[in-house]
Design a protein around this motif. Structure first.
Motif, short mmCIF file in Angstrom:
data_model
loop_
_atom_site.label_atom_id
_atom_site.label_comp_id
_atom_site.label_asym_id
_atom_site.label_seq_id
_atom_site.Cartn_x
_atom_site.Cartn_y
_atom_site.Cartn_z
N GLU A 56 -10.02 -1.00 -4.73
CA GLU A 56 -10.64 0.32 -4.60
C GLU A 56 -10.08 1.36 -5.58
O GLU A 56 -10.43 2.54 -5.48
CB GLU A 56 -10.55 0.85 -3.16
CG GLU A 56 -11.27 -0.01 -2.13
CD GLU A 56 -12.79 0.12 -2.17
OE1 GLU A 56 -13.31 0.76 -3.11
OE2 GLU A 56 -13.45 -0.41 -1.27
N GLN A 57 -9.24 0.95 -6.51
CA GLN A 57 -8.84 1.83 -7.59
C GLN A 57 -9.76 1.59 -8.80
O GLN A 57 -10.31 0.50 -8.96
CB GLN A 57 -7.39 1.57 -8.00
CG GLN A 57 -6.38 1.84 -6.91
CD GLN A 57 -4.96 1.56 -7.37
OE1 GLN A 57 -4.67 1.39 -8.55
NE2 GLN A 57 -4.04 1.48 -6.42
N ALA A 109 -3.75 3.77 0.54
CA ALA A 109 -4.33 3.30 -0.73
C ALA A 109 -3.72 1.95 -1.06
O ALA A 109 -2.49 1.79 -1.03
CB ALA A 109 -4.06 4.29 -1.85
N TYR A 110 -4.57 0.97 -1.36
CA TYR A 110 -4.07 -0.35 -1.73
C TYR A 110 -3.37 -0.30 -3.08
O TYR A 110 -3.83 0.37 -4.02
CB TYR A 110 -5.23 -1.33 -1.85
CG TYR A 110 -5.77 -1.85 -0.55
CD1 TYR A 110 -5.14 -2.89 0.11
CD2 TYR A 110 -6.92 -1.31 0.02
CE1 TYR A 110 -5.64 -3.39 1.31
CE2 TYR A 110 -7.43 -1.80 1.21
CZ TYR A 110 -6.78 -2.84 1.85
OH TYR A 110 -7.28 -3.33 3.03
N TYR A 162 0.84 -1.20 0.00
CA TYR A 162 0.00 0.00 0.00
C TYR A 162 0.87 1.24 0.00
O TYR A 162 2.10 1.18 0.22
CB TYR A 162 -0.95 0.01 1.20
CG TYR A 162 -0.26 0.09 2.55
CD1 TYR A 162 -0.13 1.31 3.22
CD2 TYR A 162 0.25 -1.05 3.17
CE1 TYR A 162 0.49 1.38 4.46
CE2 TYR A 162 0.89 -0.98 4.40
CZ TYR A 162 1.00 0.23 5.05
OH TYR A 162 1.63 0.32 6.27
#
Length: 284
Positions: free
Chosen positions: A111-112, A62-63, A6
């Motif tokens: 989640e992007q 953010a992953y 991440y």
């Protein structure tokens, strides 16, 4: 235990996933600069022990894809009942599995957003399980295949459908558009055959179930995939095998149901997690 790569505050980390955020582990293992290095040294158990009792270090993050520096990724095609019939080309069920490579630039993290290019609006979804090799081997017997798996993750093996047939024997173009697919959210250590043998895979688009099947129904089971692939190449720690998608991709509807901006795709397998991505158009 779950492990992820991440970014936070403009830096890249890997660590353990907790309910409240991430537990960074980079600094505790300078010999393993990345999660891939830990996989290559059989270090997931050590990471898990180190995470116990530690406080969350990042609540905002953010992953990224779990192994952004992985070298090799192979995908297995047409691997569930009815998938061959979906192609409507009159061909018999193949004797051997279909294989093709994908490059890491074609994937986004959990989640992007996936990116629909202006050249084609036939962006499609394919929910799949991916296995991460943890032990090198050549000509691996099926009975030994699971001993070579280190971890599991999920894949939306997104495809630009009308670019898959730009050449007679080649799907590479349609399978490698930048950020057309996703991997993640994290790695789950592989410890029990039931994680695969009893797994049910679901793909939802905007909450509607589009794909629903069991890995036990694969035409070429994962044990066979590892045996077959290791016949012609030595599998190495960190190699990724994306194992095949059930029937129900958008191209197989009449009319097709391709992805569009604003859609949300979820791939779920109990015991691994949910991989979620939105869709956006490429900004030129």
């Amino acid at each position: 235990m779950r492990f992820a790569t991440y970014t936070a505050n403009g830096e890249s980390f890997y660590g353990a996933v907790a309910d409240a955020g991430m537990i960074a582990l980079n600094s505790a293992f300078p010999q393993w600069p990345t999660l891939l290095d830990a996989i290559r040294d059989g270090g997931l158990a050590a990471l898990g022990r180190a995470a116990e009792g530690r406080d969350v270090t990042h609540r905002e993050f953010a992953y990224q894809i779990p192994l952004p520096n992985a070298v090799r990724l192979l995908c297995v095609g047409v691997n569930f009942p009815d998938r061959n019939a979906e192609y409507k080309d009159g061909s018999e069920q193949p004797k051997h599995m279909s294989l093709f490579p994908r490059f890491l630039s074609g994937f986004a993290g959990h989640e992007q957003n996936l990116v629909r290019p202006p050249e084609s609006h036939t962006l499609d979804y394919e929910g799949e399980v991916a296995v991460i090799i943890g032990k090198a081997g050549r000509r691996i017997a099926q009975d030994d295949a699971y001993d070579h798996i280190a971890a599991l993750t999920l894949c939306n093996e997104g495809t630009i459908r009308d670019w898959v047939r730009h050449a007679k024997f080649n799907v590479t173009q349609g399978k490698n558009w930048d950020k057309s697919g996703s991997l993640g959210p994290w790695l789950v250590p592989f410890t029990d055959a039931a994680q695969l043998d009893e797994a049910r895979i679901l793909t939802r688009v905007n909450g509607e179930v589009r794909q629903d099947d069991y890995l036990s129904r694969m035409l070429f089971p994962i044990r066979r995939q590892i045996e077959y692939i290791s016949t012609f190449m030595t599998l190495l720690p960190g190699d990724i095998i994306v194992t095949g998608t059930p029937t129900g991709a958008g191209a197989r509807y009449d009319p097709p149901r391709y992805l569009k901006p604003g859609d949300v795709v979820e791939v779920e397998v109990a015991g691994i997690g949910v991989l979620r991505n939105g869709i956006e158009d490429e900004v030129l």
